[in-house]
Design an enzyme around this catalytic site. Structure first.
Site, mmCIF file in Angstrom:
data_model
loop_
_atom_site.group_PDB
_atom_site.id
_atom_site.type_symbol
_atom_site.label_atom_id
_atom_site.label_comp_id
_atom_site.label_asym_id
_atom_site.label_seq_id
_atom_site.Cartn_x
_atom_site.Cartn_y
_atom_site.Cartn_z
ATOM 1 N N SER A 180 -52.307 -37.309 37.899
ATOM 2 C CA SER A 180 -52.706 -38.704 38.048
ATOM 3 C C SER A 180 -52.243 -39.623 36.934
ATOM 4 O O SER A 180 -52.101 -40.825 37.146
ATOM 5 C CB SER A 180 -54.229 -38.786 38.177
ATOM 6 O OG SER A 180 -54.870 -38.269 37.030
ATOM 7 N N HIS A 208 -53.893 -37.311 44.668
ATOM 8 C CA HIS A 208 -52.817 -38.304 44.651
ATOM 9 C C HIS A 208 -51.611 -37.872 45.485
ATOM 10 O O HIS A 208 -50.586 -38.559 45.474
ATOM 11 C CB HIS A 208 -52.395 -38.600 43.216
ATOM 12 C CG HIS A 208 -53.383 -39.445 42.469
ATOM 13 N ND1 HIS A 208 -53.425 -40.812 42.581
ATOM 14 C CD2 HIS A 208 -54.391 -39.101 41.629
ATOM 15 C CE1 HIS A 208 -54.401 -41.284 41.819
ATOM 16 N NE2 HIS A 208 -54.999 -40.266 41.228
ATOM 17 N N LYS A 239 -58.365 -42.660 48.399
ATOM 18 C CA LYS A 239 -57.154 -43.300 47.894
ATOM 19 C C LYS A 239 -56.284 -43.759 49.065
ATOM 20 O O LYS A 239 -56.541 -44.795 49.659
ATOM 21 C CB LYS A 239 -56.438 -42.355 46.935
ATOM 22 C CG LYS A 239 -57.277 -42.062 45.681
ATOM 23 C CD LYS A 239 -56.593 -41.138 44.715
ATOM 24 C CE LYS A 239 -57.351 -41.045 43.391
ATOM 25 N NZ LYS A 239 -58.713 -40.479 43.529
#
Length: 391
Positions: A180, A208, A239
Site C-alpha cells: 500500500s 489494493h 476500495k
C-alpha cells in the site's frame, strides 16, 4: 488529569516533528474533484480506484435494499444477521475469485484480524513480509503462533525461514498482493513455488489488488494465473469496490471453521443490507466492465511515466499507487500542504507509517481521472516540485 497532560505532550512532539495532522472534513462525496472549505480540489489520494462510489447501478441497489430490508441487519451473522443478500454476496464473491466459498467481514482490517487469529495456533508459525499492512501485523499479534519476518520480497530469506521452521505444525506465508505504501506487486509465483516446495500455506491480502489486478479486477492470484495454488485470499470491498467491508475467499471448510472461530465475525453486527447490495452490484459491474480496469491502468502507467520524466522519485511503484519520495517528515507534510494550496489533495505519509527518511506523498490515480485532470496535476506537481527542489 495526568493522562491528558501526557497526551498533550505527545501531541506537541508530533507538531514539533511536523507530523501532526488535522482530519480534513470534505463537503462532497468521494470523487475526482471534491469540495473542501468551499474550494474545488482535485483528489489524488482516494482508494476509489474505479469511481464506483457514484455508479448508478450501485446506488440503485443500495436504495432498493433499504426499501426491502430497512437500514440495518439487527444482529450478528450467527443469530439473525445473515440475510439472503449476505448469502448472495458471498456466493458471488466466491464465483468471482474462483474459490469454493467466501466469508464477508465488516472491514478489510477486521478480516485480517479474524482470519489470522482463527487459523494460527501455538504450534504454528506465521512468516510475514516486513512491509505487510498494519492489519496483518495486528492480526498476527492476536495469535499465539511463532513469528518470522522476511525482508521485503526477499525470496532467499523466505526460503531460509521455511527451512528452519519445518518442525512447526503449520507454516503460513503472509503477503500483501500490492503493497500500500510503495505500490509494488508481491512476487507471488515465487512465493507459491517455495510454499509448495516446503509444504506451506499461502495467504495473500489483496486490498489494493481487488478491482485492480487480474481479469476484471479479480486480484493478484488471477493476475499471475495461480488459481488453486493460493490457499487464502483476502479481499476488500472498501476500495475499488466502492463501499465497505472485507472478505476471505478459499475452501468451504475454511469458511465453516471461521464462522465458528473468527471473533470479528462472531461478535460484530453484519453489514447493513444496503452495503451488501452495493457490494453485490459492484462485483457484477466489474464482471461486465473490463474497460474500467483497462482505463485505470492506462491512466496510472501514463501518469507515472510522466512523473519520472520530470525527475520525481516514484520509488518501486508499478501500480496506480504512485509515491513521490520526499524524505524528511516535516518537508513531506509541507509539500503536501503546498499542493493543497494549489488545488490538489495528495496525502503526506511519514514515520511511523513509513521509515523516517522515506516520507512521501502517496498519489493514487483512478479510472475516473480525465486527461485534463491529469494534465492539471502534472503541471501543479512540476511547479511545486521545483519549489521544493525535488526535480
Amino acid at each position: 488529569m495526568s493522562y491528558l497532560t501526557d497526551l498533550a505532550t505527545d501531541i506537541e512532539k508530533l507538531k514539533q516533528d511536523g507530523r501532526y495532522r488535522q482530519i480534513k472534513v470534505w463537503e462532497s462525496g468521494s470523487d475526482t474533484w471534491m469540495h473542501l472549505k468551499g474550494r474545488r480540489i482535485l483528489q489524488l489520494s482516494s482508494n476509489n480506484y474505479l469511481g464506483l462510489t457514484h455508479h448508478p447501478k450501485l446506488k440503485e441497489a443500495a436504495i432498493a435494499a433499504i426499501e426491502k430490508y430497512g437500514v440495518g441487519s439487527g444482529s450478528v451473522r450467527t443469530i439473525t444477521g445473515t440475510l439472503d443478500i449476505h448469502d448472495e454476496l458471498e456466493m458471488e464473491l466466491a464465483s468471482f475469485k474462483g474459490t469454493e466459498a467466501a466469508l464477508v467481514f465488516q472491514s478489510g482490517f477486521t478480516t485480517n484480524q479474524g482470519a489470522l487469529s482463527a487459523i494460527l495456533g501455538a504450534d504454528d508459525v506465521v512468516i510475514s513480509d516486513e512491509l505487510n499492512h498494519a492489519s496483518i501485523i495486528d492480526g498476527i499479534r492476536l495469535t499465539k503462533a511463532s513469528r518470522k519476518i522476511f525482508a521485503h520480497k526477499d525470496m532467499n530469506q523466505l526460503e531460509a525461514v521455511l527451512k528452519e521452521t519445518q518442525h512447526h505444525r503449520k507454516r503460513v506465508i503472509v503477503t500483501d498482493g500490492v503493497f500500500s505504501m510503495d505500490g509494488d506487486i508481491a512476487p507471488l509465483p515465487d512465493i507459491v513455488h517455495l510454499a509448495e516446495t516446503y509444504d506451506a500455506i499461502v495467504y495473500v491480502d489483496d486490498a489494493h489488488a481487488s478491482g485492480v489486478l487480474g481479469k476484471n479486477g479479480k486480484g493478484s492470484t488471477d493476475h499471475f494465473g495461480l488459481h488453486g495454488r493460493v490457499h487464502i485470499q483476502i479481499g476488500t470491498l472498501s476500495k475499488a469496490i466502492g463501499a465497505v467491508g472485507g472478505y476471505v475467499a478459499g475452501a468451504q471448510l475454511l469458511k465453516d471453521y471461521m464462522i465458528h472461530t473468527a471473533r470479528p465475525f462472531l461478535f460484530s453486527t453484519s453489514q447493513t443490507p444496503a452495503v451488501a447490495a452495493t457490494c453485490l452490484a459492484a462485483i457484477r459491474v466489474l464482471k461486465e466492465s473490463p474497460d474500467l480496469v483497462a482505463k485505470l491502468w492506462d491512466n496510472a502507467n501514463g501518469f507515472r511515466a510522466s512523473l519520472q520524466r520530470l525527475g520525481f522519485d516514484t520509488g518501486a511503484s508499478e501500480t496506480p499507487i504512485i509515491p513521490i519520495i520526499v524524505g524528511d517528515p516535516a518537508q513531506t507534510m509541507r509539500f503536501s500542504d503546498r499542493l493543497l494550496e494549489e488545488g490538489i489533495f495528495a496525502q503526506g505519509i511519514v514515520y511511523p507509517t513509513v521509515a523516517m527518511d522515506k516520507g512521501r506523498v502517496r498519489l493514487i490515480v483512478t479510472a475516473q481521472h480525465t486527461e485534463a485532470d491529469l494534465a492539471f496535476a502534472l503541471a501543479t506537481l512540476e511547479k511545486v516540485g521545483r519549489e521544493f527542489g525535488l526535480i
